[in-house]
Motif scaffolding. Structure first.
Motif, PDB file in Angstrom:
ATOM      1  N   HIS A  33       1.392  -7.440  -1.640  1.00  0.00           N
ATOM      2  CA  HIS A  33       1.291  -6.537  -2.791  1.00  0.00           C
ATOM      3  C   HIS A  33       2.218  -5.362  -2.523  1.00  0.00           C
ATOM      4  N   LEU A  34       3.090  -5.120  -3.474  1.00  0.00           N
ATOM      5  CA  LEU A  34       4.039  -4.014  -3.281  1.00  0.00           C
ATOM      6  C   LEU A  34       3.935  -3.034  -4.442  1.00  0.00           C
ATOM      7  N   ARG A  35       4.122  -1.745  -4.113  1.00  0.00           N
ATOM      8  CA  ARG A  35       4.197  -0.752  -5.179  1.00  0.00           C
ATOM      9  C   ARG A  35       5.186   0.338  -4.792  1.00  0.00           C
ATOM     10  N   LEU A  36       5.711   0.983  -5.826  1.00  0.00           N
ATOM     11  CA  LEU A  36       6.598   2.118  -5.596  1.00  0.00           C
ATOM     12  C   LEU A  36       5.754   3.326  -5.235  1.00  0.00           C
ATOM     13  N   THR A  37       6.228   4.145  -4.301  1.00  0.00           N
ATOM     14  CA  THR A  37       5.517   5.368  -3.917  1.00  0.00           C
ATOM     15  C   THR A  37       6.431   6.558  -4.136  1.00  0.00           C
ATOM     16  N   ASP A  38       5.822   7.743  -4.127  1.00  0.00           N
ATOM     17  CA  ASP A  38       6.625   8.957  -4.343  1.00  0.00           C
ATOM     18  C   ASP A  38       7.395   9.365  -3.097  1.00  0.00           C
ATOM     19  N   THR A  39       6.873   8.934  -1.929  1.00  0.00           N
ATOM     20  CA  THR A  39       7.531   9.290  -0.677  1.00  0.00           C
ATOM     21  C   THR A  39       8.598   8.261  -0.334  1.00  0.00           C
ATOM     22  N   PRO A  40       9.860   8.682  -0.238  1.00  0.00           N
ATOM     23  CA  PRO A  40      10.902   7.720   0.119  1.00  0.00           C
ATOM     24  C   PRO A  40      10.597   7.042   1.459  1.00  0.00           C
ATOM     25  N   GLY A  76      10.669   4.830  -2.515  1.00  0.00           N
ATOM     26  CA  GLY A  76       9.570   4.636  -1.584  1.00  0.00           C
ATOM     27  C   GLY A  76       8.816   3.356  -1.924  1.00  0.00           C
ATOM     28  N   ILE A  77       8.520   2.531  -0.925  1.00  0.00           N
ATOM     29  CA  ILE A  77       7.829   1.249  -1.162  1.00  0.00           C
ATOM     30  C   ILE A  77       6.682   1.083  -0.176  1.00  0.00           C
ATOM     31  N   GLU A  78       5.527   0.747  -0.746  1.00  0.00           N
ATOM     32  CA  GLU A  78       4.388   0.403   0.110  1.00  0.00           C
ATOM     33  C   GLU A  78       4.140  -1.092  -0.030  1.00  0.00           C
ATOM     34  N   VAL A  79       3.916  -1.749   1.095  1.00  0.00           N
ATOM     35  CA  VAL A  79       3.629  -3.177   1.040  1.00  0.00           C
ATOM     36  C   VAL A  79       2.352  -3.475   1.832  1.00  0.00           C
ATOM     37  N   ALA A  99      11.507 -12.230   3.335  1.00  0.00           N
ATOM     38  CA  ALA A  99      11.963 -12.641   1.996  1.00  0.00           C
ATOM     39  C   ALA A  99      10.980 -12.164   0.930  1.00  0.00           C
ATOM     40  N   GLY A 100       9.683 -12.310   1.212  1.00  0.00           N
ATOM     41  CA  GLY A 100       8.682 -11.856   0.247  1.00  0.00           C
ATOM     42  C   GLY A 100       8.823 -10.376  -0.044  1.00  0.00           C
ATOM     43  N   ALA A 101       9.017  -9.585   1.000  1.00  0.00           N
ATOM     44  CA  ALA A 101       9.114  -8.138   0.831  1.00  0.00           C
ATOM     45  C   ALA A 101      10.295  -7.745  -0.061  1.00  0.00           C
ATOM     46  N   VAL A 102      11.447  -8.362   0.176  1.00  0.00           N
ATOM     47  CA  VAL A 102      12.617  -7.935  -0.601  1.00  0.00           C
ATOM     48  C   VAL A 102      12.585  -8.463  -2.030  1.00  0.00           C
ATOM     49  N   VAL A 103      11.988  -9.646  -2.231  1.00  0.00           N
ATOM     50  CA  VAL A 103      11.840 -10.122  -3.615  1.00  0.00           C
ATOM     51  C   VAL A 103      10.891  -9.206  -4.375  1.00  0.00           C
ATOM     52  N   GLY A 104       9.771  -8.811  -3.725  1.00  0.00           N
ATOM     53  CA  GLY A 104       8.832  -7.901  -4.377  1.00  0.00           C
ATOM     54  C   GLY A 104       9.474  -6.562  -4.694  1.00  0.00           C
ATOM     55  N   ALA A 105      10.194  -6.010  -3.720  1.00  0.00           N
ATOM     56  CA  ALA A 105      10.852  -4.720  -3.932  1.00  0.00           C
ATOM     57  C   ALA A 105      11.877  -4.812  -5.055  1.00  0.00           C
TER      58      ALA A 105
END
Lengths: 314, 314
Positions: A33-40, A76-79, A99-105
């Protein structure tokens, strides 16, 4: 905004296609599960029991995401990672994380990067895992099906047509260090042996393209790597013989082991092969996990996004 | 009853596919007229100017026919041969004689033999020519198109799908002895080089199956044989560079030379490549023959029979 991705296990070093042919499995697959965060920067949260490092520079998903963020500054990305693919199994656990991380991002970033970019980023994840940037598992994980790495410099990945195939994998609970598996390889190959090997590489690629299962079976033979590496895997010869006996087309060591895979045309055969594999390791009193699964033909999949019903992957 | 056959020239050792990949040319082709005779055995009549032996055991067509007649006792066959493929050119002159003769004889015998049988008989013809039974040129000559010899023992020939391609061949008037071309090969290949080579074999087969001309071009590179054998062919590097410059997809040594072939997607390109090749050998004051032709996709062809309008080949 957040996304969920499924990143499949993969088999590299597909018998005769050492270092060039690999494929993706429908199961097992890691969920992330990935989401954008405010902290780079990158935040890693492990939700499984594998106790992998959460420091991004020491985590495979982290290494891949940091490479991506070098070309997306300020993001910023949280995974959150739920691995189902056991590290050290030889079926592409680190490649799935990377691969999963970069596809999600990339899905979070409106798919601004190409598939080639994602391969490049994910290879930094492999470097965290093994010290070497390689695409042996990354390529099939991202593209799905069987992939050919025609060339590494420049990187040239050729997704191949993949006929319906069932895969049986046995993961015996022994450790094979990739470094040992590398060190045991012979550095020189007699020319006649190399010719036999590339005859089989040609035959396997033709069999896949032409959906000729008999040809695939005839071509699944490795004269170079398997004879030396299989020494590191107790029961290998017995598993191979019992699997062929049970009707498998053929197979071999997955990656650098210890997992062994076999291909079958029918599900029933694949299940009989699993039983035959288990019987071998039960006799040897070695615990194992087995998987019976189809090939994955689409690569890493984005299964849910909070803001879009469906995200076109590429 | 008599038949006329056209037996095409062939290119063996198709760049990266040393000893496993070859293909047939639409031109040049040998013409052979065969008829049944009342006297058991083989009669050879040469109608060209190459002054080849007419004693069946010393003639390539004769050797192939004698092998066939061992399985068709009491039969007598006369063959009149008009060779258009120059012996020693490296484009399968002996294979055309052997394959053409057995296809013609089989037509006279109501096609009692399978294609596999004919390969086996024709290989005895190659043995007369070079002392070695090999199918490198026999396979594409009999099957047409591009053929893969996946394995030699047991013999496993895989006809590949062949997209429309133009071929340019230059035959410089120099002699390369097959024995020298064999002796110069290195007996050991570094594993990383072998891997690069089979990456290209896989890429070339995939490119042919998928009709991906760009991939075919990228895969037409030989890291193992060409670097040493090309030393025996003056002007090789210049021909290769000029051909690529003129738009060829790629190419290399035909068989063990001295002929050089290049593949192109368009006829105009293939003709420009021919001009570029000629310019190189004109500068070197070496006489040459050039051919611009399509691939042959049907193999040896039975063109006329006095008693049947059309003979199904197999």
């Amino acid at each position: 905004m957040s996304v969920t991705v499924l990143a499949p296990a993969t088999v590299a070093n597909m018998v005769c296609g050492f270092d060039v042919l690999g494929f993706a499995l429908a199961e097992p697959a890691d969920t992330m599960h990935l989401r954008l965060t405010d902290t780079p920067g990158v935040t890693i949260i492990n939700e499984d029991d594998f106790d992998l490092p959460t420091e991004p520079t020491r985590n495979v998903a982290g290494g891949a995401l940091l490479a991506l963020l070098r070309e997306a500054p300020g993001v910023g990305i949280e995974v959150r990672i739920n691995k189902a693919i056991r590290p050290g199994s030889g079926i592409g656990s680190s490649a799935a994380s990377a691969a999963g991380a970069v596809v999600g991002a990339n899905a979070l970033l409106n798919n601004r990067f190409s598939k080639e970019d994602l391969v490049r980023f994910a290879m930094f994840g492999e470097e965290v895992a093994s010290g070497v940037q390689h695409a042996d598992n990354i390529a099939p994980c991202l593209y799905g099906g069987v992939t050919l790495i025609r060339s590494t410099a420049p990187l040239d990945i050729v997704p191949l047509p993949t006929p319906p195939l069932w895969v049986t994998v046995v993961h015996p609970q022994i450790e094979v260090k990739t470094a040992d598996a590398r060190a045991i390889l012979k550095r020189q190959v007699p020319l006649p042996t190399a010719i036999r090997q590339w005859g089989n590489v040609g035959g396997l690629v033709a069999g896949l393209c032409l959906q000729d299962y008999n040809l695939i079976g005839r071509a699944l033979e490795d004269f170079i790597v398997e004879p030396v590496r299989s020494i590191l895997i107790p029961g290998f010869a017995e598993v191979k013989a019992a699997s062929r006996e049970a009707g498998a087309l053929g197979g071999g060591i997955s990656g650098s082991g210890p997992s062994i895979f076999m291909l079958s045309q029918e599900e029933a055969t694949a299940r009989a092969v699993a039983a035959a594999m288990q019987a071998v390791y039960d006799r040897l009193s070695i615990a194992q996990f087995t998987y019976v699964t189809r090939m994955n033909t689409e690569g890493v999949r984005v299964v849910r996004s909070t803001e879009q019903v469906e995200i076109p992957l590429f």
